[in-house]
Design a protein around this motif. Structure first.
Motif, PDB file in Angstrom:
ATOM      1  N   ILE A 166       0.849  -1.206   0.000  1.00 40.84           N
ATOM      2  CA  ILE A 166       0.000   0.000   0.000  1.00 40.84           C
ATOM      3  C   ILE A 166       0.881   1.253   0.000  1.00 40.84           C
ATOM      4  O   ILE A 166       0.592   2.238  -0.693  1.00 40.84           O
ATOM      5  CB  ILE A 166      -0.975  -0.001   1.201  1.00 40.84           C
ATOM      6  CG1 ILE A 166      -1.866  -1.253   1.155  1.00 40.84           C
ATOM      7  CG2 ILE A 166      -1.839   1.253   1.182  1.00 40.84           C
ATOM      8  CD1 ILE A 166      -2.790  -1.386   2.363  1.00 40.84           C
ATOM      9  N   HIS A 167       1.980   1.200   0.756  1.00 38.35           N
ATOM     10  CA  HIS A 167       2.916   2.331   0.812  1.00 38.35           C
ATOM     11  C   HIS A 167       3.458   2.658  -0.586  1.00 38.35           C
ATOM     12  O   HIS A 167       3.381   3.798  -1.052  1.00 38.35           O
ATOM     13  CB  HIS A 167       4.069   1.977   1.770  1.00 38.35           C
ATOM     14  CG  HIS A 167       5.087   3.054   1.939  1.00 38.35           C
ATOM     15  ND1 HIS A 167       5.084   3.912   3.012  1.00 38.35           N
ATOM     16  CD2 HIS A 167       6.141   3.432   1.168  1.00 38.35           C
ATOM     17  CE1 HIS A 167       6.102   4.771   2.896  1.00 38.35           C
ATOM     18  NE2 HIS A 167       6.766   4.495   1.782  1.00 38.35           N
ATOM     19  N   GLU A 168       3.977   1.652  -1.264  1.00 34.17           N
ATOM     20  CA  GLU A 168       4.560   1.893  -2.596  1.00 34.17           C
ATOM     21  C   GLU A 168       3.469   2.275  -3.602  1.00 34.17           C
ATOM     22  O   GLU A 168       3.720   3.053  -4.526  1.00 34.17           O
ATOM     23  CB  GLU A 168       5.358   0.676  -3.073  1.00 34.17           C
ATOM     24  CG  GLU A 168       6.531   0.274  -2.162  1.00 34.17           C
ATOM     25  CD  GLU A 168       7.485   1.409  -1.807  1.00 34.17           C
ATOM     26  OE1 GLU A 168       7.635   2.354  -2.603  1.00 34.17           O
ATOM     27  OE2 GLU A 168       8.083   1.364  -0.700  1.00 34.17           O
ATOM     28  N   GLY A 183       1.022   4.164  -2.924  1.00 35.19           N
ATOM     29  CA  GLY A 183       0.840   5.607  -2.724  1.00 35.19           C
ATOM     30  C   GLY A 183       1.866   6.411  -3.509  1.00 35.19           C
ATOM     31  O   GLY A 183       1.530   7.398  -4.182  1.00 35.19           O
ATOM     32  N   HIS A 184       3.134   5.984  -3.462  1.00 38.61           N
ATOM     33  CA  HIS A 184       4.163   6.657  -4.267  1.00 38.61           C
ATOM     34  C   HIS A 184       3.806   6.583  -5.760  1.00 38.61           C
ATOM     35  O   HIS A 184       3.968   7.543  -6.509  1.00 38.61           O
ATOM     36  CB  HIS A 184       5.526   5.983  -4.061  1.00 38.61           C
ATOM     37  CG  HIS A 184       6.197   6.325  -2.762  1.00 38.61           C
ATOM     38  ND1 HIS A 184       6.508   7.616  -2.401  1.00 38.61           N
ATOM     39  CD2 HIS A 184       6.660   5.541  -1.746  1.00 38.61           C
ATOM     40  CE1 HIS A 184       7.124   7.611  -1.215  1.00 38.61           C
ATOM     41  NE2 HIS A 184       7.226   6.362  -0.795  1.00 38.61           N
ATOM     42  N   ALA A 185       3.329   5.405  -6.179  1.00 42.91           N
ATOM     43  CA  ALA A 185       3.046   5.193  -7.606  1.00 42.91           C
ATOM     44  C   ALA A 185       1.819   5.979  -8.072  1.00 42.91           C
ATOM     45  O   ALA A 185       1.790   6.474  -9.202  1.00 42.91           O
ATOM     46  CB  ALA A 185       2.851   3.700  -7.879  1.00 42.91           C
ATOM     47  N   HIS A 245       6.286  13.374  -1.475  1.00 41.46           N
ATOM     48  CA  HIS A 245       6.175  11.986  -1.935  1.00 41.46           C
ATOM     49  C   HIS A 245       5.785  11.072  -0.787  1.00 41.46           C
ATOM     50  O   HIS A 245       4.881  10.241  -0.889  1.00 41.46           O
ATOM     51  CB  HIS A 245       7.491  11.508  -2.558  1.00 41.46           C
ATOM     52  CG  HIS A 245       7.284  10.962  -3.937  1.00 41.46           C
ATOM     53  ND1 HIS A 245       6.443   9.894  -4.179  1.00 41.46           N
ATOM     54  CD2 HIS A 245       7.759  11.353  -5.144  1.00 41.46           C
ATOM     55  CE1 HIS A 245       6.418   9.651  -5.488  1.00 41.46           C
ATOM     56  NE2 HIS A 245       7.202  10.519  -6.097  1.00 41.46           N
ATOM     57  N   GLU A 246       6.477  11.246   0.322  1.00 41.97           N
ATOM     58  CA  GLU A 246       6.192  10.387   1.475  1.00 41.97           C
ATOM     59  C   GLU A 246       4.804  10.692   2.046  1.00 41.97           C
ATOM     60  O   GLU A 246       4.174   9.816   2.629  1.00 41.97           O
ATOM     61  CB  GLU A 246       7.295  10.577   2.520  1.00 41.97           C
ATOM     62  CG  GLU A 246       7.452   9.441   3.498  1.00 41.97           C
ATOM     63  CD  GLU A 246       7.908   8.113   2.889  1.00 41.97           C
ATOM     64  OE1 GLU A 246       8.319   8.072   1.707  1.00 41.97           O
ATOM     65  OE2 GLU A 246       7.842   7.107   3.608  1.00 41.97           O
ATOM     66  N   SER A 247       4.320  11.910   1.870  1.00 45.63           N
ATOM     67  CA  SER A 247       2.960  12.207   2.362  1.00 45.63           C
ATOM     68  C   SER A 247       1.952  11.305   1.655  1.00 45.63           C
ATOM     69  O   SER A 247       0.944  10.916   2.238  1.00 45.63           O
ATOM     70  CB  SER A 247       2.593  13.683   2.145  1.00 45.63           C
ATOM     71  OG  SER A 247       2.176  13.946   0.815  1.00 45.63           O
ATOM     72  N   GLN A 248       2.231  10.954   0.398  1.00 47.83           N
ATOM     73  CA  GLN A 248       1.286  10.129  -0.339  1.00 47.83           C
ATOM     74  C   GLN A 248       1.412   8.658   0.018  1.00 47.83           C
ATOM     75  O   GLN A 248       0.411   7.960   0.194  1.00 47.83           O
ATOM     76  CB  GLN A 248       1.455  10.356  -1.846  1.00 47.83           C
ATOM     77  CG  GLN A 248       1.063  11.767  -2.229  1.00 47.83           C
ATOM     78  CD  GLN A 248      -0.293  12.156  -1.636  1.00 47.83           C
ATOM     79  OE1 GLN A 248      -1.301  11.497  -1.884  1.00 47.83           O
ATOM     80  NE2 GLN A 248      -0.333  13.202  -0.815  1.00 47.83           N
ATOM     81  N   SER A 249       2.647   8.156   0.168  1.00 48.58           N
ATOM     82  CA  SER A 249       2.782   6.756   0.571  1.00 48.58           C
ATOM     83  C   SER A 249       2.193   6.550   1.966  1.00 48.58           C
ATOM     84  O   SER A 249       1.492   5.572   2.214  1.00 48.58           O
ATOM     85  CB  SER A 249       4.249   6.334   0.540  1.00 48.58           C
ATOM     86  OG  SER A 249       5.050   7.206   1.292  1.00 48.58           O
ATOM     87  N   ARG A 250       2.438   7.502   2.846  1.00 53.90           N
ATOM     88  CA  ARG A 250       1.940   7.345   4.222  1.00 53.90           C
ATOM     89  C   ARG A 250       0.437   7.587   4.312  1.00 53.90           C
ATOM     90  O   ARG A 250      -0.227   6.978   5.148  1.00 53.90           O
ATOM     91  CB  ARG A 250       2.697   8.300   5.169  1.00 53.90           C
ATOM     92  CG  ARG A 250       4.191   8.081   5.166  1.00 53.90           C
ATOM     93  CD  ARG A 250       4.608   6.758   5.766  1.00 53.90           C
ATOM     94  NE  ARG A 250       4.687   6.826   7.210  1.00 53.90           N
ATOM     95  CZ  ARG A 250       5.083   5.817   7.984  1.00 53.90           C
ATOM     96  NH1 ARG A 250       5.436   4.666   7.445  1.00 53.90           N
ATOM     97  NH2 ARG A 250       5.136   5.946   9.293  1.00 53.90           N
TER      98      ARG A 250
HETATM   99 ZN    ZN Z   1       8.228   5.813   0.968  1.00 53.69          ZN
END
Ligand code: ZN
Length: 501
Positions: free
Chosen positions: A263-265, A267-269, A293-298
Motif C-alpha cells: 500500500i505504501h509503494e 501511494g508513491h506510484a 512523496h512520502e505524504s502520499q505513501s503514508r
Molecule cells: Zn516511501
C-alpha cells in the motif's frame, strides 16, 4: 512557443531518456538481474549517469535558460512554461556549482562505504566504518561549501530532497513534534498491550501477493501503466508517466510487512501515475519533494490503509483468503492489531506513533555532525542516549542502533531523513483538506470507493509534478503552511480511542 523553449525541451528530453534508462537498469538490478551481471551493471549505470549530468550541465542549456528569462515575464507563474524555466534554472544553477571531479570522488567513496557497511552491519562493527564515516562527513561539508549562502551545512543537503526547507524551519517543526510525541508514547507504553499475534501466523506468499495487487488496483494503481515485482527492499520507480513500477517484500510469518509495504509503494506510484502527461520527459515530471512523496505513501498506507473504514471493506475478502488464520479473528481485533504501538529499535518496523521519534533522532544527530558539534567517534553513544530519552530503550548493539539504516553509508550525511517525518505531518494536513472538500470520503472508503480522495490528491498535488515547491503546494491545496496540528489531532483521536486515553 519561442524556438529556444522547444530547443530546451528537446535537450531536457534527452537528459530524461538517459536518467530513465539508468532507472530501468537499477530496477532490473534489484528484480531480475543474475548475480554475474553486477560488475558490468555498475559500469553501465555510471556511464549513463555521467552522460546525463554532462548533457544537463552543458553551457548550451545555460544559454537557452538565459534567452528565455527575458521572455518569461509574460508567462503566468503556474503555467507549464514558466514552471519549466523556473525549476530547470534552479536545478541547473545547483548542478553547475559542483565540479565533476568532486562528483566522481563522492561516488567512488559511496561505493566503497556501502560495501563496507554491508559487511560491518551484520558483524556489528562500527569501529571499522569510523574512518569511512569521517570521510563521508568531510565530503558532506565540502559539498555544503559550494552553497555558501546556506545558514547551516545541512541546508545544502536538505535542498536536494526537500527544496525550500531549511534546518531552521524543519528543526523548529520537529522540536514541536517531539514535545508532543514523547509524552504520548510514554502514556501508551503504560497501557495494557494490544494483542497482535494474529498477524504473526503462516501467510503463504502467493495469496499475499494476489491480495496486495487487488488492494493496489482498487486504490487506483493502473496495472496497464505499471507492475509489481518482489525485491529485498521495496521501492517505487518510474521510467515514464505511463510506466511506474512498484516492488514489495513478503514475509510468510508476518502479514503486515507485505500488505502495508504494497500500500505504501502504491501511494508513491499513484503520485507518479497522476502527473500530467503534458509534463512528460521534462524535469517537472516527478513528485516535487521527498516530503510530499512520502505524504502520499503514508496517506494511503496509514490514514487510509490502517483505518477502520478501509477494513470494513477489505476484511471480509482477507478472511476468505486466510480462513484458518483470520476466520475467528473479529474485525475490531484485527484493526487493533495492525495499529499496535510499541517502542522498538528499528525505524522501518516502527508503528505510526513512535516512527517519527526515530527520524527526529537521526535528523538532530546528522545536523550536529555537520555543524561540528558531534564527532563521528561519539555517534553510537549519542544515538543510544537519545533512544533511551525518547523511546525508553537502549540498543543492545550498534547493528540495532546506529548501523541500521543505509542512509549515512552510501554517500553524504544529511538531508535523507527529514522527508519521512515531513511526509507524515503533511499526510494529515492533505487528508484533512480533502475531507473538508469531500465530507463523503470516509463513507466512500467503507464501501471500497477511493475516487473522491484520489481525485482530490490528483487535482491538487499529483498533476502538478514539480511545478510547485512543497510549501507552495501546501498553501494552494490546504490554504496554509505546514503545521503539525492536523497530524497531532489525527494521532490523538485515533490512538486515544484505541488505548482509551
Ligand atoms: Zn516511501
Amino acid at each position: 512557443m519561442h524556438p529556444a523553449y522547444n530547443d530546451l525541451k528537446r535537450r531536457l528530453a534527452e537528459v530524461d531518456d538517459l536518467t530513465s534508462a539508468a532507472a530501468l537498469l537499477q530496477w532490473d538490478q534489484q528484480t531480475h538481474m543474475p548475480e554475474g551481471g553486477a560488475e558490468a551493471r555498475g559500469r553501465q549505470l555510471a556511464t549513463l549517469q555521467r552522460l546525463a549530468h554532462q548533457k544537463f550541465t552543458d553551457e548550451a542549456i545555460g544559454e537557452l535558460l538565459d534567452d528565455l528569462t527575458g521572455e518569461s515575464a509574460a508567462w503566468p507563474y503556474d503555467s507549464d512554461e514558466a514552471s519549466l524555466l523556473r525549476v530547470t534554472s534552479r536545478e541547473y544553477a545547483r548542478a553547475t556549482r559542483i565540479p565533476a571531479d568532486f562528483v566522481a570522488e563522492v561516488s567512488s567513496h559511496a561505493a566503497t562505504t556501502f560495501s563496507a557497511w554491508a559487511v560491518a552491519r551484520p558483524a556489528n562493527d562500527f569501529a571499522s566504518l569510523r574512518p569511512k564515516l569521517e570521510k563521508s562527513l568531510e565530503l558532506s561539508r565540502r559539498y555544503a561549501d559550494f552553497f555558501p549562502e546556506s545558514a547551516e551545512p545541512i541546508d545544502a543537503h536538505i535542498a536536494n530532497s526537500d527544496f525550500g526547507m531549511t534546518a531552521a524551519s524543519v528543526g523548529e517543526l520537529f522540536a514541536q513534534l517531539r514535545t508532543e510525541l514523547v509524552p504520548l508514547v510514554r502514556v501508551i507504553a503504560e497501557c495494557p498491550p494490544i494483542d497482535d499475534a494474529p498477524l504473526y501466523q503462516h501467510y503463504p506468499e502467493d495469496a499475499q501477493l494476489r491480495f496486495g495487487e487487488e488492494v493496489a488496483r482498487q486504490l487506483g494503481y493502473d496495472f496497464q501503466r505499471g507492475r509489481q515485482d518482489k525485491t529485498h527492499h521495496p521501492f517505487a520507480t518510474k521510467f515514464s508517466v505511463n510506466d511506474v513500477r512498484i516492488t514489495t517484500r513478503l514475509d510468510e510469518k508476518w502479514l503486515s510487512e507485505g500488505l502495508f509495504g504494497t500500500i505504501h509503494e502504491t501511494g508513491h506510484a499513484l503520485y507518479e501515475q497522476g502527473v500530467d502527461a503534458r509534463l512528460e520527459a521534462t524535469p517537472l515530471a516527478l513528485g516535487t519533494s521527498a516530503g510530499v512523496h512520502e505524504s502520499q505513501s503514508r496517506l494511503w498506507e496509514n490514514l487510509v490503509g490502517r483505518s477502520r473504514a478501509f477494513w470494513k471493506h477489505f476484511y471480509g475478502p482477507l478472511q476468505e483468503l486466510f480462513p484458518t488464520q483470520l476466520g475467528e479473528v473479529p474485525l475490531e481485533a484485527f484493526y487493533r492489531a495492525i495499529n499496535k504501538v510499541q517502542p522498538s529499535l528499528i525505524r522501518t518496523e516502527a508503528d505510526e506513533v513512535t516512527y517519527n521519534l526515530h527520524v527526529l533522532l537521526r535528523f538532530d544527530l546528522e545536523r550536529a555532525l555537520l555543524n561540528g558539534e558531534l564527532a563521528v567517534a561519539d555517534l553510537p553513544e549519542a544515538w543510544n542516549g537519545r533512544m533511551e530519552a525518547d523511546l525508553g530503550l537502549t540498543p543492545p548493539d550498534d547493528r540495532n542502533g546506529v548501523l541500521q539504516d543505509v542512509h549515512w553509508f552510501d554517500g553524504f550525511i544529511g538531508g535523507a531523513f527529514q522527508g519521512y517525518t515531513l511526509g507524515n505531518v503533511m499526510s494529515a494536513q492533505f487528508f484533512a483538506a480533502a475531507q473538508s472538500a469531500h465530507p463523503e470520503i470516509p463513507g466512500q472508503i467503507e464501501t471500497g470507493r477511493f475516487d473522491s480522495l484520489r481525485e482530490w490528491m490528483r487535482a491538487n498535488i499529483y498533476c502538478h509534478g514539480r511545478k510547485f515547491t512543497a510549501d507552495e503546494l501546501l498553501r494552494r491545496a490546504t490554504g496554509g503552511p505546514l503545521s503539525i496540528t492536523p497530524y497531532m489531532a489525527y494521532l490523538r483521536r485515533k490512538y486515544g480511542e484505541l488505548y482509551g486515553l
